[in-house]
Design a protein around this motif. Structure first.
Motif, PDB file in Angstrom:
ATOM      1  N   VAL A   1      71.078 -37.119 -37.119  1.00 17.02           N
ATOM      2  CA  VAL A   1      71.386 -36.252 -35.984  1.00 17.02           C
ATOM      3  C   VAL A   1      72.691 -36.693 -35.324  1.00 17.02           C
ATOM      4  O   VAL A   1      73.563 -35.869 -35.007  1.00 17.02           O
ATOM      5  CB  VAL A   1      70.237 -36.270 -34.958  1.00 17.02           C
ATOM      6  N   VAL A   2      72.834 -38.003 -35.112  1.00 16.30           N
ATOM      7  CA  VAL A   2      74.052 -38.534 -34.500  1.00 16.30           C
ATOM      8  C   VAL A   2      75.269 -38.203 -35.365  1.00 16.30           C
ATOM      9  O   VAL A   2      76.305 -37.722 -34.862  1.00 16.30           O
ATOM     10  CB  VAL A   2      73.940 -40.058 -34.298  1.00 16.30           C
TER      11      VAL A   2
ATOM     12  N   LEU B   1      76.094 -34.481 -35.119  1.00 18.71           N
ATOM     13  CA  LEU B   1      76.713 -34.089 -33.861  1.00 18.71           C
ATOM     14  C   LEU B   1      78.206 -34.406 -33.847  1.00 18.71           C
ATOM     15  O   LEU B   1      79.037 -33.593 -33.419  1.00 18.71           O
ATOM     16  CB  LEU B   1      76.021 -34.784 -32.690  1.00 18.71           C
TER      17      LEU B   1
ATOM     18  N   MET C   1      77.502 -34.946 -25.406  1.00 16.66           N
ATOM     19  CA  MET C   1      76.309 -34.534 -26.138  1.00 16.66           C
ATOM     20  C   MET C   1      75.598 -35.715 -26.769  1.00 16.66           C
ATOM     21  O   MET C   1      74.369 -35.842 -26.679  1.00 16.66           O
ATOM     22  CB  MET C   1      76.718 -33.511 -27.221  1.00 16.66           C
ATOM     23  N   VAL C   2      76.348 -36.590 -27.414  1.00 14.49           N
ATOM     24  CA  VAL C   2      75.743 -37.759 -28.058  1.00 14.49           C
ATOM     25  C   VAL C   2      75.094 -38.668 -27.020  1.00 14.49           C
ATOM     26  O   VAL C   2      73.982 -39.181 -27.220  1.00 14.49           O
ATOM     27  CB  VAL C   2      76.796 -38.535 -28.874  1.00 14.49           C
TER      28      VAL C   2
ATOM     29  N   PRO D   1      74.667 -29.855 -23.740  1.00 16.33           N
ATOM     30  CA  PRO D   1      74.560 -28.892 -24.865  1.00 16.33           C
ATOM     31  C   PRO D   1      75.483 -27.694 -24.708  1.00 16.33           C
ATOM     32  O   PRO D   1      76.106 -27.252 -25.683  1.00 16.33           O
ATOM     33  CB  PRO D   1      73.082 -28.474 -24.819  1.00 16.33           C
TER      34      PRO D   1
ATOM     35  N   HIS E   1      71.572 -43.549 -20.171  1.00 18.12           N
ATOM     36  CA  HIS E   1      72.530 -42.465 -20.361  1.00 18.12           C
ATOM     37  C   HIS E   1      73.915 -42.863 -19.862  1.00 18.12           C
ATOM     38  O   HIS E   1      74.930 -42.662 -20.556  1.00 18.12           O
ATOM     39  CB  HIS E   1      72.037 -41.215 -19.624  1.00 18.12           C
TER      40      HIS E   1
ATOM     41  N   GLU F   1      67.039 -39.668 -37.198  1.00 22.48           N
ATOM     42  CA  GLU F   1      67.771 -39.739 -35.931  1.00 22.48           C
ATOM     43  C   GLU F   1      69.235 -40.102 -36.161  1.00 22.48           C
ATOM     44  O   GLU F   1      70.129 -39.579 -35.496  1.00 22.48           O
ATOM     45  CB  GLU F   1      67.104 -40.752 -35.009  1.00 22.48           C
TER      46      GLU F   1
ATOM     47  N   TRP G   1      71.844 -37.151 -25.795  1.00 21.66           N
ATOM     48  CA  TRP G   1      70.783 -37.264 -26.804  1.00 21.66           C
ATOM     49  C   TRP G   1      70.257 -38.696 -26.892  1.00 21.66           C
ATOM     50  O   TRP G   1      69.043 -38.923 -26.893  1.00 21.66           O
ATOM     51  CB  TRP G   1      71.303 -36.801 -28.160  1.00 21.66           C
TER      52      TRP G   1
ATOM     53  N   ARG H   1      68.074 -39.904 -23.900  1.00 25.98           N
ATOM     54  CA  ARG H   1      66.670 -39.459 -23.832  1.00 25.98           C
ATOM     55  C   ARG H   1      65.762 -40.267 -24.745  1.00 25.98           C
ATOM     56  O   ARG H   1      64.540 -40.165 -24.640  1.00 25.98           O
ATOM     57  CB  ARG H   1      66.578 -37.977 -24.214  1.00 25.98           C
ATOM     58  N   ARG H   2      66.358 -41.041 -25.651  1.00 27.41           N
ATOM     59  CA  ARG H   2      65.553 -41.833 -26.581  1.00 27.41           C
ATOM     60  C   ARG H   2      64.988 -43.070 -25.881  1.00 27.41           C
ATOM     61  O   ARG H   2      65.547 -43.580 -24.924  1.00 27.41           O
ATOM     62  CB  ARG H   2      66.371 -42.305 -27.773  1.00 27.41           C
TER      63      ARG H   2
END
Length: 358
Positions: free
Chosen positions: A133-134, A137, A113-114, A66, A293, A130, A117, A120-121
């Protein structure tokens, strides 16, 4: 557990950089600046960046994502007001004799960042919220780059968004909707946004003889350079198209044409094998990632680099419109080289911190 760095990927990167230095040295006198010295400096800095970032653990990348992303946004906003203008694009910060292009580094920040994010899903496919959001970003950084305006770099954000949505498990019906939306936006952009010279670049691909001495000149000379290389090439420093100034942007967008003219089919194939090896090792890093990740990070970097390689080669060979997209690690440019090496360093972190039993 920390493993050794991937020697095969390093071999591919060093090979591509070596070919780049040979090419830049060959056209230095034609361009009129010390390309070799500058590119060598950036290459050394890039390799040091790659090795340094490979030692950073993935959880630290997730925590810092972030902050890095916000920094990237801030740099893109600042360059719109205080940046240096080149060829109608306000996209560079001048730092003494050197210049930095924030849009190149912001792309790496967006990937971090992507990936953080998505990492964490857990669970099924992306919901509409969602997916938004992608898109937001990626769209925030890409939109700021488009305002510079820099169409070429903006397009390189596209594979990041598409790949992220695919990895997130976007439903099939949503893909159909996105494709229809893209077609509508494309139709509207053609009639309202694209300038005449941009339209001509597209039309020239469809009809190569449409404007051979105007908008089609660059691609025409590039194809002649590639073809004149033959099997073994004319030799480094002896290519007529590149050294007699027929070929524009010989050290940046069309650097591959210079290499193909000098080294022929053999050299061009060797360079492409270098890229194939690099992309294959990125895929291997994704395959052995210790968590979701790491897998997302490696695939996002791989999709971006594959897209950029394909688009640049398509442009050089006259199969795609001229967009100003450079060839990673090969075309002249410090910001592009450093950001690419930084992204590969992140991939190497995925490789070095892979699962213990792999």
């Amino acid at each position: 557990m920390e493993h050794r760095i991937d020697a095969w990927l390093i071999l591919a990167v060093v090979g591509i950089l070596g070919a780049s230095l040979v090419t830049q040295n060959a056209v230095t006198e034609v361009v009129g600046t010390q390309l070799l010295a500058r590119q060598l400096l950036w290459a050394c800095g890039g390799m040091l960046t790659l090795l340094a970032l490979s030692r950073v653990r993935l959880d630290l990348y997730a925590r810092l994502a972030p902050l890095v992303y916000i920094g990237g946004l801030a740099a893109l906003v600042a360059v719109l007001f205080f940046g240096e203008i080149r060829s109608g694009t306000r996209g560079w910060f001048a730092v003494g004799p050197l210049t930095l292009q924030p849009s190149e580094f912001a792309r790496v920040a967006t990937i971090l960042m992507v990936a953080a994010w998505l990492g964490r899903r857990s669970g099924g496919g992306l919901s509409a919220k969602e997916a938004a959001v992608v898109v937001a970003l990626v769209g925030a950084t890409a939109g700021l780059v488009a305002l510079e305006p820099d169409l070429g770099v903006t397009l390189t954000y596209l594979p990041v968004a598409v790949t992220a949505l695919w990895l997130g498990g976007l439903p099939r019906w949503a893909w159909i909707g996105l494709i229809l939306l893209a077609m509508i936006i494309g139709f509207g952009a053609w009639h309202t946004v694209l300038k005449d010279f941009q339209k001509e670049r597209v039309l020239t691909v469809l009809d190569p003889e449409r404007d051979p001495y105007g908008h089609g000149y660059q691609v025409r000379q590039s194809k002649i350079a590639v073809g004149s290389g033959g099997v073994a090439g004319q030799g480094v420093g002896h290519g007529s198209q590149s050294l007699l100034r027929y070929l524009p942007a010989r050290h940046t967008d069309f650097a591959f044409a210079v290499w193909a003219e000098a080294t022929g089919f053999v050299g061009a194939t060797g360079l492409l094998l270098g890229y194939a090896l690099m992309l294959y090792r990125i895929g291997m890093a994704a395959a052995v990632a210790e968590n979701r990740h790491g897998l997302v990070l490696a695939i996002l970097v791989g999709s971006w680099l594959a897209f950029q390689v394909v688009i640049n080669l398509g442009m050089v060979l006259g199969l795609l419109p001229t967009t100003g997209i450079t060839l990673p690690l090969f075309s002249y440019g410090g910001s592009s080289l450093l950001s690419t090496c930084a992204a590969l360093g992140v991939v190497q972190s995925v490789w070095r911190h892979r699962l213990v039993n792999q």
